[in-house]
Design an enzyme around this catalytic site. Structure first.
Site, PDB file in Angstrom:
ATOM      1  N   CYS A 407       3.504  49.732  26.869  1.00 19.50           N
ATOM      2  CA  CYS A 407       4.552  50.389  25.742  1.00 19.50           C
ATOM      3  C   CYS A 407       4.859  51.943  25.917  1.00 19.50           C
ATOM      4  O   CYS A 407       5.535  52.598  25.516  1.00 19.50           O
ATOM      5  CB  CYS A 407       3.792  49.948  24.460  1.00 19.50           C
ATOM      6  N   HIS A 451      -1.109  50.533  20.476  1.00 24.13           N
ATOM      7  CA  HIS A 451       0.495  50.691  20.937  1.00 24.13           C
ATOM      8  C   HIS A 451       1.053  52.148  20.831  1.00 24.13           C
ATOM      9  O   HIS A 451       0.399  53.210  20.386  1.00 24.13           O
ATOM     10  CB  HIS A 451       1.312  49.778  19.594  1.00 24.13           C
ATOM     11  N   ASP A 467      11.298  51.370  18.298  1.00 25.08           N
ATOM     12  CA  ASP A 467      10.137  50.762  19.148  1.00 25.08           C
ATOM     13  C   ASP A 467      10.737  50.203  20.521  1.00 25.08           C
ATOM     14  O   ASP A 467      11.305  48.775  20.207  1.00 25.08           O
ATOM     15  CB  ASP A 467       9.345  49.844  18.585  1.00 25.08           C
TER      16      ASP A 467
END
Lengths: 646, 315
Positions: A407, A451, A467
């Protein structure tokens, strides 16, 4: 009767002492440097070998040399002899060395005292249920060694252990009373060693490629949340940590900014929840996006990160509230927007070129965002923990060559593209999702849920969360990390287990641990006050608690004393009078051993206290006549004789 | 017949003090062991003396037999000794045409079985059976042994070469086991100066007559053991079974032996009641050979008996 050399150690105690020494030190092997463990183990083995072969113990000089060497070793390793780690290392080594010096009763007492002390040191490292149970067992073992050393009532090992266990059980009610009533103060009672709260792994304030992927390898629990109502849907569970605005081509860092409060506009009802955060050496509270404007107890940074004044260096509980639909900082200040457009010069030319082409195609930032997301979903990007190394132009390498990343790679690449296209953007670190424990209903957020995502500022909407990971790997948001990664990724086994049964077991164990944390370890001044106000005592101060503690302990002790008194062995009148006589002569420093016969005592008195001899001899004769002769004795005579004792 | 002197409990003077003193003149510096041997006899038990050769075992046996007016025989046990050599044999008398029994040395009131562990187990058990039954059966005819019948067996420490150590079950037949040990310095000096203790033992006068002994033994068995005293004996036996120093505890028979030895000890002190002191005094002699140490050596160590005593409070 001959008296054996009373100071020499009874060889039958030695196995007990070895067991006590081993049990009190062994768990420290979990966190000590390996060489210390090996050294202590070698000394244990050597001492055990000497004992088994009945060899002579090493001489004083060898011991002195060993002590100096071990101290030097500890000094080299820790640069000090004090503090938590060095202190514990010294204690462990001394415990092992003491086994080489077990000659007398006194040495054994030193070892046992050291053992009781070492019990405490384990709480510096762990306060979990297994630790507690282990220490209760170990305490019983040390007590059993103490009993054995003093030639206690039982001599078979099982009986000795049972007796020690009985003593431990008898101590438990007192322990509970102390636990509940001892006045709680915030913070430690006395200064803990500097290194008592060592760094633990967790989200850090910086982000570079690989830093979040590293965290994902840990199944350790980061925090637990109990919602007052239902748990919001997974795609709303963004737990906000640090917001990183400055980028040097590789690492993202928060910008130093004047801390003005954010302007939050709630679009839904606030959700209240209680979060129990494990020690992470940081200040942020990982609130659910976005903190409710009503949350007044904590400072909220302009970047929406909620912080506490103190570093969280032990597990702590916070009551929070959030709104999952919100708008914030619609009127962001000019310096902030400018800061979020900065990029290091001369780096990542291809990315900038691409973004420039988007900007020229349209000046609607929303379209630019969508183009970037389309890039991630369209091209062959892979979501993986095993990202290849990136060169100096990291973003270019990632976007156009490797296309494999976690991520943080996606968030960073997205933000760089946005900034190059003229859209203010920044990286947000935190946790996403969580796992509901069906046993106690808590939501568990692990390090592996760490994250990174992005947010862009759009005119009229403020900062909006984007995201990119959700585009690359939608299942990351739906099912968590284990379902998002391909098989063969190096995830902790705990997360990839598919067996329902093992999963259920794990849920139950974590629920028990959580209850322990919440109820037992989390019994802090507030909890104590709550408990007492529920019992009808508002705001008890420490004086009140101390006197209550003294009173309850007093009543308990009296109850035990009364019980013992009621169940005392009944004695006949002659024996009671004899005990009176013994008390009388005890005032003259004559004490009788339980096994000493009245005649033996009388002979001793004759020698040691001739002034008592005549009177005491009369007492002894009267007593023996009553108790041991065939004719019924004359109690009055004994009573008179005792009265004549000086 | 020495009656029970009405003496103070703490001032010991007993009915056989003059006999003990006379024996003490021959076996120098061993007053305690002499008292133990006499107590053992009065309690109707047999005595095992274990010690090195030459410390006065035989002299002690001689002296006791003389002083108590008992007849005395001595059997030197060797590896080729046969049961018949102890018990006796029937021989055929041609003139009369009948078998005549020639009694062996066991038909004496005091039998000194010297170095009993040198004989084979078969011969040992012949003597030990006689001790137990107070009678011997030869060719179907049971013959009673004299009364009193008192066996003093001596034994060399078992580690000496060429010995058959007595098995535990047979050790149990001896009420007491004592050690003489080397005399202390002054006693040894006197011994060296005077010399000839054995001859002096042979010339000792009989202080009491053999016929009086059964009556004395009856008196001894009448010495009162009060309930607390019996509690104490029981507590000691139980403690011996709990104690890890021993492979197993004392048997009920050992408990009875302890009590009767304590009675004799009390009687020798001129008392009509047994005190815990008596039990403590006789315990090592009564218990050591009946307990096996976990340390490997056959017998319990003296220190372990001390520890045992110290682990039991006086009730």
């Amino acid at each position: 009767m001959s008296t054996p050399a009373s100071l020499s150690l009874d060889h039958r105690c030695t196995p007990w002492l070895f067991a006590a020494a081993l049990a009190t030190t062994a768990p420290h092997a979990l966190h000590q440097p390996v060489w210390l463990t090996l050294l202590a183990g070698a000394i244990f083995t050597y001492a055990g070998w000497l004992w088994a072969r009945n060899e002579r113990l090493p001489g004083r000089w060898l011991l002195i040399v060993l002590v100096v060497l071990t101290c030097a070793g500890v000094m080299l390793e820790f640069r000090t002899l004090l503090g938590r780690d060095a202190g514990v290392a010294m204690l462990v080594l001394f415990m092992a060395l003491k086994l080489l010096e077990l000659r007398s009763q006194r040495d054994a007492m030193v070892l046992i005292t050291l053992g009781y002390f070492l019990l405490l040191t384990h709480y510096f490292y762990s306060q979990s249920i297994p630790t507690g149970l282990w220490l209760i067992l170990t305490m019983t073992l040390v007590t059993a060694a103490l009993i054995r050393l003093n030639g206690g009532p039982a001599s078979k090992p099982v009986a000795t252990l049972r007796y020690a266990g009985l003593l431990t059980m008898q101590a438990l009610p007192f322990m509970l009373v102390f636990y509940v009533l001892f006045p709680r103060i915030s913070g430690p009672l006395w200064g803990l060693p500097q290194d008592a709260h060592k760094a633990s792994s967790g989200l850090s304030e910086q982000m570079s490629p690989g830093s979040i992927a590293d965290l994902a390898l840990s199944s350790a629990i980061a925090f637990r949340v109990r919602f007052d109502g239902d748990i919001p849907p997974r795609d709303k569970l963004y737990w906000r940590g640090p917001v990183m605005e400055s980028f040097d081509g590789r690492t993202w860092r928060p910008a130093d900014s004047a801390n003005q409060p954010p302007v939050i506009e709630a679009l839904s009802k606030p959700i209240t929840y209680e979060s129990t955060i494990e020690a992470n050496q940081q200040r942020w509270l990982l609130a659910l996006d976005a903190p409710s404007p009503a949350l007044k107890e904590f400072a909220i940074k302009s970047t929406l990160t909620v912080t506490t004044p103190q570093i969280i260096n032990q597990r702590a509980r916070f009551a929070l509230s959030s709104v999952t639909d919100y708008r914030y900082n619609v009127d962001e200040t000019e310096p902030v927007l400018r800061r979020n457009l900065l990029l290091p010069a001369n780096l990542n030319p291809r990315s900038r070129e691409l973004a420039e082409s988007w900007r020229q195609a349209s000046d609607n930032p929303m379209l630019t965002v969508n183009k970037a997301l389309a890039l991630f979903s369209g091209e062959a990007f892979t979501y993986t923990l095993q990202a290849p190394l990136l060169g100096e132009n990291g973003i270019d390498d990632f976007l156009f060559q490797t296309r494999r990343g976690f991520c943080e790679h996606y968030a960073a690449a997205f933000v760089v593209l946005m900034r190059a296209a003229g859209v203010p953007a920044r990286v947000v670190g935190g946790y996403q999702g969580g796992e509901r424990n069906p046993v106690d209903g808590f939501l568990i957020i692990r390090q592996s849920d760490a994250h990174a995502w992005a947010e862009v500022w759009l005119a009229g909407q403020g900062w909006v969360r984007v995201d990119p990971t959700a585009v690359v790997s939608p299942s990351r948001l739906e099912g968590g990390i284990a379902s998002a990664l391909a098989d063969g990724e190096p995830l902790p086994a705990l997360l990839t287990v598919r067996s329902e049964w093992v999963r259920g077991l794990r849920y139950r164990w974590e629920a028990i641990n959580n209850a322990w944390n919440q109820q037992v370890l989390g019994y802090n001044p507030e909890r104590q006050r709550e408990l007492f106000s529920r019992l009808g005592v508002a705001n008890p101060d420490w004086k009140y608690l101390t006197s209550l503690l003294a009173a309850v302990i007093g009543v308990l002790t009296l109850a035990v004393a009364a019980w013992t008194f009621y169940h005392r062995p009944r004695s006949d009148p002659a024996q009671r009078l004899w005990r009176q006589a013994l008390k009388r002569i005890a005032r003259r420093q004559v004490s009788a051993a339980p096994w000493e016969t009245p005649l033996a005592l009388q002979r001793r008195v004759e020698i040691e206290h001739p002034e008592l001899a005549t009177a005491f001899t009369t007492v002894v004769e009267a007593y023996l006549a009553i108790r041991y002769s065939a004719t019924p004795g004359d109690l009055r005579q004994l009573r008179e004789a005792i009265a004549k004792l000086p | 017949m020495p009656g029970t002197t009405k003496s103070s409990l703490t001032n010991r003077s007993g009915p056989l003090d003059h006999l003990l003193a006379a024996a003490g003149n021959v076996i120098l510096g061993k007053d305690r062991e002499i008292r133990q041997a006499v107590a053992c006899l009065l309690a109707g038990g047999h005595l095992l003396i274990e010690d090195l050769p030459g410390v006065g075992k035989t002299t002690l046996a001689h002296a006791l037999a003389r002083l108590l007016g008992l007849d005395f025989s001595r059997v030197q046990f060797t590896s080729d000794l046969l049961p018949a050599d102890i018990i006796g044999v029937s021989i055929y008398e041609r003139e009369k045409g009948v078998f005549r029994f020639l009694p062996g040395p066991v038909f004496s009131q005091v039998v000194l079985a010297d170095e009993i562990n040198r004989a084979t187990p078969k011969t040992q058990s012949a003597l030990l059976e006689a001790m137990e039954e107070q009678q011997v059966t030869i060719e179907g005819e049971t013959r009673r042994l004299p009364n009193p019948f008192f066996v003093i067996a001596t034994q060399n420490p078992a580690h000496q070469i060429g010995t058959f150590p007595l098995p535990e079950s047979q050790l149990d037949r001896f009420l007491m086991r004592i050690e003489l040990g080397y005399p202390e310095r002054s006693a040894e000096r006197a011994l060296l100066a005077a010399g000839g203790q054995r001859e002096r033992a042979d010339q000792l006068p009989a202080i009491i007559q053999a016929a009086e002994i059964p009556a004395i033994q009856a008196q001894v068995s009448q010495v009162h053991a009060a309930a607390p005293l019996i509690d104490y004996v029981q507590a000691l036996i139980e403690a011996s079974r709990q104690n890890t120093a021993f492979q197993h505890g004392l048997s009920p028979r050992a408990g009875l032996a302890l009590l009767s030895a304590a009675r004799a000890w009390a009687w020798l002190d001129g008392r009509q009641m047994v005190l815990p002191d008596d039990v403590q005094e006789v315990l090592p002699a009564v218990a050591r050979h009946r307990l096996r140490s976990v340390q490997g050596s056959a017998m319990a160590r003296a220190e372990d008996i001390t520890t045992l005593i110290r682990s039991v409070p006086i009730p």
